[in-house]
Scaffold this motif. Structure first.
Motif, PDB file in Angstrom:
ATOM      1  N   GLU A 259       4.182  -8.821  -1.642  1.00  0.00           N
ATOM      2  CA  GLU A 259       3.206  -9.075  -2.704  1.00  0.00           C
ATOM      3  C   GLU A 259       3.422  -8.125  -3.876  1.00  0.00           C
ATOM      4  O   GLU A 259       3.372  -8.525  -5.038  1.00  0.00           O
ATOM      5  N   LEU A 260       3.678  -6.858  -3.562  1.00  0.00           N
ATOM      6  CA  LEU A 260       3.932  -5.879  -4.620  1.00  0.00           C
ATOM      7  C   LEU A 260       5.208  -6.202  -5.388  1.00  0.00           C
ATOM      8  O   LEU A 260       5.261  -6.038  -6.606  1.00  0.00           O
ATOM      9  N   ALA A 261       6.242  -6.649  -4.689  1.00  0.00           N
ATOM     10  CA  ALA A 261       7.497  -6.998  -5.359  1.00  0.00           C
ATOM     11  C   ALA A 261       7.299  -8.179  -6.303  1.00  0.00           C
ATOM     12  O   ALA A 261       7.890  -8.233  -7.384  1.00  0.00           O
ATOM     13  N   ALA A 262       6.449  -9.123  -5.904  1.00  0.00           N
ATOM     14  CA  ALA A 262       6.196 -10.303  -6.741  1.00  0.00           C
ATOM     15  C   ALA A 262       5.239  -9.989  -7.888  1.00  0.00           C
ATOM     16  O   ALA A 262       5.385 -10.527  -8.986  1.00  0.00           O
ATOM     17  N   ASN A 263       4.258  -9.119  -7.614  1.00  0.00           N
ATOM     18  CA  ASN A 263       3.228  -8.837  -8.614  1.00  0.00           C
ATOM     19  C   ASN A 263       2.665  -7.439  -8.348  1.00  0.00           C
ATOM     20  O   ASN A 263       1.671  -7.287  -7.632  1.00  0.00           O
ATOM     21  N   PHE A 264       3.312  -6.436  -8.918  1.00  0.00           N
ATOM     22  CA  PHE A 264       2.882  -5.054  -8.686  1.00  0.00           C
ATOM     23  C   PHE A 264       1.462  -4.828  -9.184  1.00  0.00           C
ATOM     24  O   PHE A 264       1.123  -5.187 -10.310  1.00  0.00           O
ATOM     25  N   ASN A 265       0.610  -4.246  -8.302  1.00  0.00           N
ATOM     26  CA  ASN A 265      -0.760  -3.916  -8.702  1.00  0.00           C
ATOM     27  C   ASN A 265      -1.276  -2.753  -7.862  1.00  0.00           C
ATOM     28  O   ASN A 265      -0.830  -2.534  -6.739  1.00  0.00           O
TER      29      ASN A 265
ATOM     30  N   SER B 267       7.290   1.069 -14.052  1.00  0.00           N
ATOM     31  CA  SER B 267       6.588   0.016 -14.795  1.00  0.00           C
ATOM     32  C   SER B 267       6.579  -1.275 -13.981  1.00  0.00           C
ATOM     33  O   SER B 267       7.529  -1.566 -13.258  1.00  0.00           O
ATOM     34  N   PRO B 268       5.505  -2.054 -14.084  1.00  0.00           N
ATOM     35  CA  PRO B 268       5.453  -3.330 -13.364  1.00  0.00           C
ATOM     36  C   PRO B 268       6.642  -4.236 -13.688  1.00  0.00           C
ATOM     37  O   PRO B 268       7.119  -4.976 -12.821  1.00  0.00           O
ATOM     38  N   ALA B 269       7.154  -4.150 -14.912  1.00  0.00           N
ATOM     39  CA  ALA B 269       8.304  -4.979 -15.295  1.00  0.00           C
ATOM     40  C   ALA B 269       9.570  -4.570 -14.539  1.00  0.00           C
ATOM     41  O   ALA B 269      10.427  -5.409 -14.262  1.00  0.00           O
ATOM     42  N   ASP B 270       9.695  -3.286 -14.192  1.00  0.00           N
ATOM     43  CA  ASP B 270      10.887  -2.782 -13.492  1.00  0.00           C
ATOM     44  C   ASP B 270      10.738  -2.754 -11.976  1.00  0.00           C
ATOM     45  O   ASP B 270      11.715  -2.566 -11.252  1.00  0.00           O
ATOM     46  N   PHE B 271       9.511  -2.937 -11.489  1.00  0.00           N
ATOM     47  CA  PHE B 271       9.267  -2.716 -10.071  1.00  0.00           C
ATOM     48  C   PHE B 271      10.014  -3.708  -9.178  1.00  0.00           C
ATOM     49  O   PHE B 271      10.530  -3.326  -8.136  1.00  0.00           O
TER      50      PHE B 271
ATOM     51  N   LEU C  68      -1.016  -1.580  -3.695  1.00  0.00           N
ATOM     52  CA  LEU C  68      -0.370  -0.291  -3.429  1.00  0.00           C
ATOM     53  C   LEU C  68      -1.328   0.634  -2.687  1.00  0.00           C
ATOM     54  O   LEU C  68      -0.945   1.275  -1.707  1.00  0.00           O
ATOM     55  N   ASN C  69      -2.582   0.690  -3.128  1.00  0.00           N
ATOM     56  CA  ASN C  69      -3.566   1.525  -2.445  1.00  0.00           C
ATOM     57  C   ASN C  69      -3.797   1.055  -1.007  1.00  0.00           C
ATOM     58  O   ASN C  69      -3.976   1.870  -0.101  1.00  0.00           O
ATOM     59  N   GLN C  70      -3.784  -0.261  -0.794  1.00  0.00           N
ATOM     60  CA  GLN C  70      -3.931  -0.803   0.566  1.00  0.00           C
ATOM     61  C   GLN C  70      -2.735  -0.419   1.430  1.00  0.00           C
ATOM     62  O   GLN C  70      -2.891  -0.053   2.599  1.00  0.00           O
ATOM     63  N   LEU C  71      -1.539  -0.487   0.877  1.00  0.00           N
ATOM     64  CA  LEU C  71      -0.324  -0.088   1.590  1.00  0.00           C
ATOM     65  C   LEU C  71      -0.418   1.372   2.025  1.00  0.00           C
ATOM     66  O   LEU C  71      -0.147   1.708   3.181  1.00  0.00           O
ATOM     67  N   ILE C  72      -0.835   2.230   1.109  1.00  0.00           N
ATOM     68  CA  ILE C  72      -0.967   3.659   1.399  1.00  0.00           C
ATOM     69  C   ILE C  72      -2.076   3.888   2.428  1.00  0.00           C
ATOM     70  O   ILE C  72      -1.898   4.665   3.380  1.00  0.00           O
ATOM     71  N   ARG C  73      -3.195   3.222   2.276  1.00  0.00           N
ATOM     72  CA  ARG C  73      -4.312   3.370   3.212  1.00  0.00           C
ATOM     73  C   ARG C  73      -3.905   2.920   4.619  1.00  0.00           C
ATOM     74  O   ARG C  73      -4.185   3.611   5.603  1.00  0.00           O
ATOM     75  N   ASN C  74      -3.238   1.778   4.715  1.00  0.00           N
ATOM     76  CA  ASN C  74      -2.761   1.306   6.021  1.00  0.00           C
ATOM     77  C   ASN C  74      -1.854   2.334   6.676  1.00  0.00           C
ATOM     78  O   ASN C  74      -1.947   2.589   7.876  1.00  0.00           O
ATOM     79  N   HIS C  75      -0.977   2.888   5.863  1.00  0.00           N
ATOM     80  CA  HIS C  75      -0.053   3.885   6.409  1.00  0.00           C
ATOM     81  C   HIS C  75      -0.818   5.110   6.893  1.00  0.00           C
ATOM     82  O   HIS C  75      -0.625   5.568   8.018  1.00  0.00           O
TER      83      HIS C  75
END
Length: 155
Positions: free
Chosen positions: A104-110, A34-38, A114-121
């Motif tokens: 950015e994900l740690a501050a505001n999960f979206n 969950s975004p609240a737990d991320f 996440l898709n950009q992180l996966i795509r870059n990888h």
């Protein structure tokens, strides 16, 4: 010298395995947190990655550079240089591109980040990591081929 090479090969392949698990397995599972737990999850993950991936990765890169200057490895110097260049690229790309996305994900999960992180990888870091692995398999095969004990085993 052989212990230095053994330590390098061990740490390098360990690091490649850790990168594979972190990037190819963990990233996709983040959608189920969950975004609240991320934020709490990611903070704990960063501590674990420091010990289990970043320290071994940094040590392997340092050993890679040191091995370039080992006199007995001169016939393999070009392989070691290619390895160091690829390894440095992977580390630099991670620090310059992936780490800011992690923050950015740690501050505001979206999903977008996440898709950009996966795509870059998948498009950039994974091919470089596979090339790094293949170059070091070549190095290992060349070292084994040139080792007298391997050519003439006393079994």
């Amino acid at each position: 010298m052989r212990y230095l090479v053994a330590a390098y090969v061990f740490l390098l392949f360990y690091t490649i395995g850790a990168l594979t698990i972190e990037n190819n397995v963990n990233y996709d599972t983040w959608r189920y947190i969950s975004p609240a737990d991320f934020k709490d999850y990611h903070q704990r993950l960063e501590v674990l990655l420091g010990w289990h991936m970043f320290i071994p990765m940094g040590t392997a890169l340092i050993l890679n550079v040191v091995l370039i200057f080992v006199k007995s490895l001169r016939p393999n110097r070009w392989v070691l240089i290619c390895s160091a260049v690829l390894f440095s690229f992977i580390v630099a790309f991670s620090l310059a591109v992936q780490v800011p996305l992690h923050q950015e994900l740690a501050a505001n999960f979206n999903e977008r980040d996440l898709n950009q992180l996966i795509r870059n990888h998948n498009l950039i870091r994974l091919p470089a990591t596979i090339a790094l692995m293949l170059i070091n398999v070549l190095l290992l095969l060349r070292l084994l081929r040139n080792n007298q004990a391997v050519r003439n085993p006393e079994i």
